[in-house]
Design a protein around this motif. Structure first.
Motif, PDB file in Angstrom:
ATOM      1  N   UNK A  21       5.910  -4.444  12.987  1.00 19.79           N
ATOM      2  CA  UNK A  21       4.896  -4.293  11.932  1.00 19.79           C
ATOM      3  C   UNK A  21       3.790  -5.319  12.075  1.00 19.79           C
ATOM      4  N   UNK A  57       4.369   1.248  12.951  1.00 24.57           N
ATOM      5  CA  UNK A  57       3.792   2.192  11.976  1.00 24.57           C
ATOM      6  C   UNK A  57       4.909   2.951  11.267  1.00 24.57           C
ATOM      7  N   UNK A  58       5.963   3.319  12.015  1.00 26.58           N
ATOM      8  CA  UNK A  58       7.072   4.059  11.390  1.00 26.58           C
ATOM      9  C   UNK A  58       7.719   3.231  10.276  1.00 26.58           C
ATOM     10  N   UNK A  59       7.900   1.934  10.557  1.00 28.09           N
ATOM     11  CA  UNK A  59       8.483   1.075   9.524  1.00 28.09           C
ATOM     12  C   UNK A  59       7.554   0.985   8.301  1.00 28.09           C
ATOM     13  N   UNK A  60       6.257   0.884   8.590  1.00 31.46           N
ATOM     14  CA  UNK A  60       5.300   0.811   7.474  1.00 31.46           C
ATOM     15  C   UNK A  60       5.339   2.099   6.665  1.00 31.46           C
ATOM     16  N   UNK A  61       5.488   3.233   7.364  1.00 33.79           N
ATOM     17  CA  UNK A  61       5.529   4.529   6.669  1.00 33.79           C
ATOM     18  C   UNK A  61       6.764   4.630   5.773  1.00 33.79           C
ATOM     19  N   UNK A  62       7.907   4.162   6.296  1.00 35.07           N
ATOM     20  CA  UNK A  62       9.124   4.170   5.473  1.00 35.07           C
ATOM     21  C   UNK A  62       8.900   3.292   4.248  1.00 35.07           C
ATOM     22  N   UNK A  63       8.257   2.155   4.470  1.00 33.39           N
ATOM     23  CA  UNK A  63       7.985   1.240   3.364  1.00 33.39           C
ATOM     24  C   UNK A  63       7.069   1.889   2.322  1.00 33.39           C
ATOM     25  N   UNK A  64       6.014   2.567   2.804  1.00 32.62           N
ATOM     26  CA  UNK A  64       5.100   3.240   1.867  1.00 32.62           C
ATOM     27  C   UNK A  64       5.823   4.355   1.115  1.00 32.62           C
ATOM     28  N   UNK A  65       6.656   5.119   1.834  1.00 29.08           N
ATOM     29  CA  UNK A  65       7.400   6.217   1.199  1.00 29.08           C
ATOM     30  C   UNK A  65       8.336   5.688   0.125  1.00 29.08           C
ATOM     31  N   UNK A 102       5.190  10.316  11.323  1.00 30.96           N
ATOM     32  CA  UNK A 102       4.890   9.340  10.269  1.00 30.96           C
ATOM     33  C   UNK A 102       5.030   9.979   8.880  1.00 30.96           C
ATOM     34  N   UNK A 125       8.661  10.602   8.017  1.00 28.88           N
ATOM     35  CA  UNK A 125       9.362   9.378   7.595  1.00 28.88           C
ATOM     36  C   UNK A 125       8.996   9.024   6.144  1.00 28.88           C
ATOM     37  N   UNK A 126       7.700   9.166   5.818  1.00 33.81           N
ATOM     38  CA  UNK A 126       7.234   8.899   4.450  1.00 33.81           C
ATOM     39  C   UNK A 126       7.967   9.798   3.463  1.00 33.81           C
ATOM     40  N   UNK A 130      11.889   9.008   3.272  1.00 30.52           N
ATOM     41  CA  UNK A 130      12.142   7.751   2.548  1.00 30.52           C
ATOM     42  C   UNK A 130      11.901   7.943   1.049  1.00 30.52           C
ATOM     43  N   UNK A 131      10.783   8.595   0.693  1.00 24.02           N
ATOM     44  CA  UNK A 131      10.456   8.763  -0.731  1.00 24.02           C
ATOM     45  C   UNK A 131      11.498   9.636  -1.421  1.00 24.02           C
ATOM     46  N   UNK A 165      14.932  -1.008   6.071  1.00 23.43           N
ATOM     47  CA  UNK A 165      13.675  -0.539   6.694  1.00 23.43           C
ATOM     48  C   UNK A 165      12.456  -0.812   5.809  1.00 23.43           C
ATOM     49  N   UNK A 166      12.611  -0.588   4.492  1.00 27.88           N
ATOM     50  CA  UNK A 166      11.497  -0.837   3.574  1.00 27.88           C
ATOM     51  C   UNK A 166      11.147  -2.320   3.562  1.00 27.88           C
ATOM     52  N   UNK A 177       9.133  -3.350   6.725  1.00 27.07           N
ATOM     53  CA  UNK A 177       7.711  -2.976   6.625  1.00 27.07           C
ATOM     54  C   UNK A 177       6.979  -3.847   5.632  1.00 27.07           C
ATOM     55  N   UNK A 178       7.619  -4.051   4.472  1.00 31.15           N
ATOM     56  CA  UNK A 178       6.982  -4.842   3.412  1.00 31.15           C
ATOM     57  C   UNK A 178       6.764  -6.289   3.864  1.00 31.15           C
ATOM     58  N   UNK A 208       6.376  -7.359   6.945  1.00 25.51           N
ATOM     59  CA  UNK A 208       5.276  -7.404   7.919  1.00 25.51           C
ATOM     60  C   UNK A 208       3.941  -7.436   7.176  1.00 25.51           C
TER      61      UNK A 208
END
Lengths: 238, 207
Positions: free
Chosen positions: A155, A177-185, B134, B137-138, B141-142, B172-173, B176-177, B179
């Protein structure tokens, strides 16, 4: 002055009615922007601005300006003067006076933020990321720690724009980006749940006053129907 | 001098606040920092008053020019009423100010935010179409986070869904957070330094 009457059953009932009415006025926006919603929206802005001023005065200005000055620390008046200088921002000719207090706030909070971000968001987060990559007898913990370490690195690399993200770096940043997408989701799902619980709370409040809620709802629908019919533009004949 | 003195003030205050962290054991440094921070809070409070004055100015102008008069009057009446009640009878739990807060402010704010629940649903419909890795995955996860946090997910679909939802949130969240947080912290620190040394001076406005 004694305000115990505000806790009387009649006033509590009236408060409940007002709350139900205001809730329905805001919900009327779900149909479209309309006078009921506009009324409630403006009332909200006015009430919250007034609320903010009173709270800021009581919680910030009184303990940090009025009380110290009353206790003999007159030098605190400097901050009051700087605060008043801030109001010159509204003047077209003298707005430059507001730069002094603005510079004070920007400088002080920039310094404070550098330390705060450095401690909480940088060092603490990096320290929390340094995890053992092999947990004996616990494959799930091992995988989870790999995800944390690799996910954070990937990330951060995605935010590194000084080198073109191609080749091996491109692959890693793609996974970032995939990790960021999981985080956003996940954040999106979390936010949706929060908003839906707020909506459920509002509906529960409405159900506490079913009669007044139904009457107000019917009035709003009737007025909106009439308003829509009256403001409808005639369809031009071909 | 209209810009030099503000730049000097920013430099001195910013440098003091950073150095204070390293030298707070020296006598009186803590007390001076406390006074400076309290002063900053007072000035920041005046920026709130500035914002409110701006709202009042804009709305008074609208009333003068006969634009949306009933609504603008509603705004002003709500504002003046809160101010009068707050400054006349205080802000105790059983005061009229708190009654206004609980009766008007709380439901209006909660309903405003709950409106987003409806719009977020339609936004989700558009955002969650699985057209790429992408987006998928969004979506996954949601959906897992949402289903893991409602009774229907645990009782009707799969009893382990809350565990999966928690795992997604914790690993995983979190990756990302974290980062994003580390990147944002680096950005905030570098911007703060630029402000303190005077390289970034857009807050002083044009001229």
């Amino acid at each position: 002055m004694d305000f115990t009457f505000l806790q009387s059953p009649t006033i509590i009932q009236i408060s409940g009615w007002i709350m139900a009415i205001l809730t329905l006025l805001i919900f009327s926006f779900l149909y479209k922007d309309n006078p009921f919603y506009k009324f409630a929206e403006h009332l909200f802005v006015g009430v919250s601005a007034g609320y903010g001023v009173v709270i800021v005065y009581n919680n910030v200005i009184v303990p940090n300006l009025v009380t110290p000055v009353m206790n003999g620390r007159a030098y605190y008046l400097i901050f009051g003067v700087l605060g008043v200088m801030m109001l010159f921002k509204l003047s077209r000719k003298l707005h430059w006076i507001s730069r002094w207090p603005l510079a004070y706030v920007v400088g002080a909070f920039a310094g404070i933020q550098i330390i705060a971000y450095g401690q909480s968001d940088l060092i603490t987060q990096i320290r929390a990321t340094i995890q053992p990559l092999w947990v004996a007898g616990d494959p799930v913990a091992t995988l989870s720690n790999w995800l944390i370490v690799f996910g954070v690195l990937a990330g951060i690399l995605y935010f590194f724009f000084s080198k073109k993200q191609t080749g091996a770096l491109g692959v890693v940043t793609k996974i970032g980006i995939w990790f960021l997408m999981i985080s956003f989701g996940a954040s999106f799902g979390y936010t949706v749940m929060g908003r839906i619980s707020l909506a459920i709370g509002r509906f529960q409040d409405l159900l506490e006053f079913p009669v007044i809620s139904t009457i107000v709802l019917l009035i709003i629908i009737a007025v909106l129907v009439v308003h829509t019919i009256m403001t409808r533009e005639p369809v031009a004949e071909e | 001098m209209k810009k030099e003195i503000p730049l000097l003030i920013t430099f001195l205050l910013g440098t003091w606040m950073i150095l204070e962290f390293f030298f707070h054991n020296i006598p009186h440094v803590d007390q001076i920092t406390e006074i400076l921070t309290n002063g900053g809070m007072v000035i920041a409070a005046f920026t709130y008053i500035l914002g409110v004055m701006n709202i009042l100015q804009v709305n008074a102008n609208r009333i003068k020019h006969h634009q949306d008069r009933p609504y603008k009057w509603t705004l002003l009446v709500g504002f003046v009423l809160m101010i009068l009640l707050g400054f006349t009878w205080g802000i105790d739990v059983d005061s009229p100010f708190q009654w206004m807060y609980n009766t008007f402010y709380v439901p209006l704010q909660a309903t405003m935010f709950s409106l987003l629940a409806f719009y977020i649903a339609s936004a989700a419909f558009r955002a969650f179409r699985a057209r790429s890795v992408e987006a998928t995955l969004l979506l996954v996860a949601a959906v897992l986070v949402m289903l893991g946090r409602v009774p229907i997910g645990e009782e009707w679909i799969w009893s382990r869904l809350p565990d999966i939802s928690n795992w997604i949130m914790d690993y995983p969240n979190m990756a990302g957070k974290r980062a994003i947080l580390i990147g944002a912290a680096l950005g905030a620190i570098s911007t703060g330094l630029r402000v303190i040394i005077g390289m970034e001076r857009s807050y002083l406005g044009g001229e």
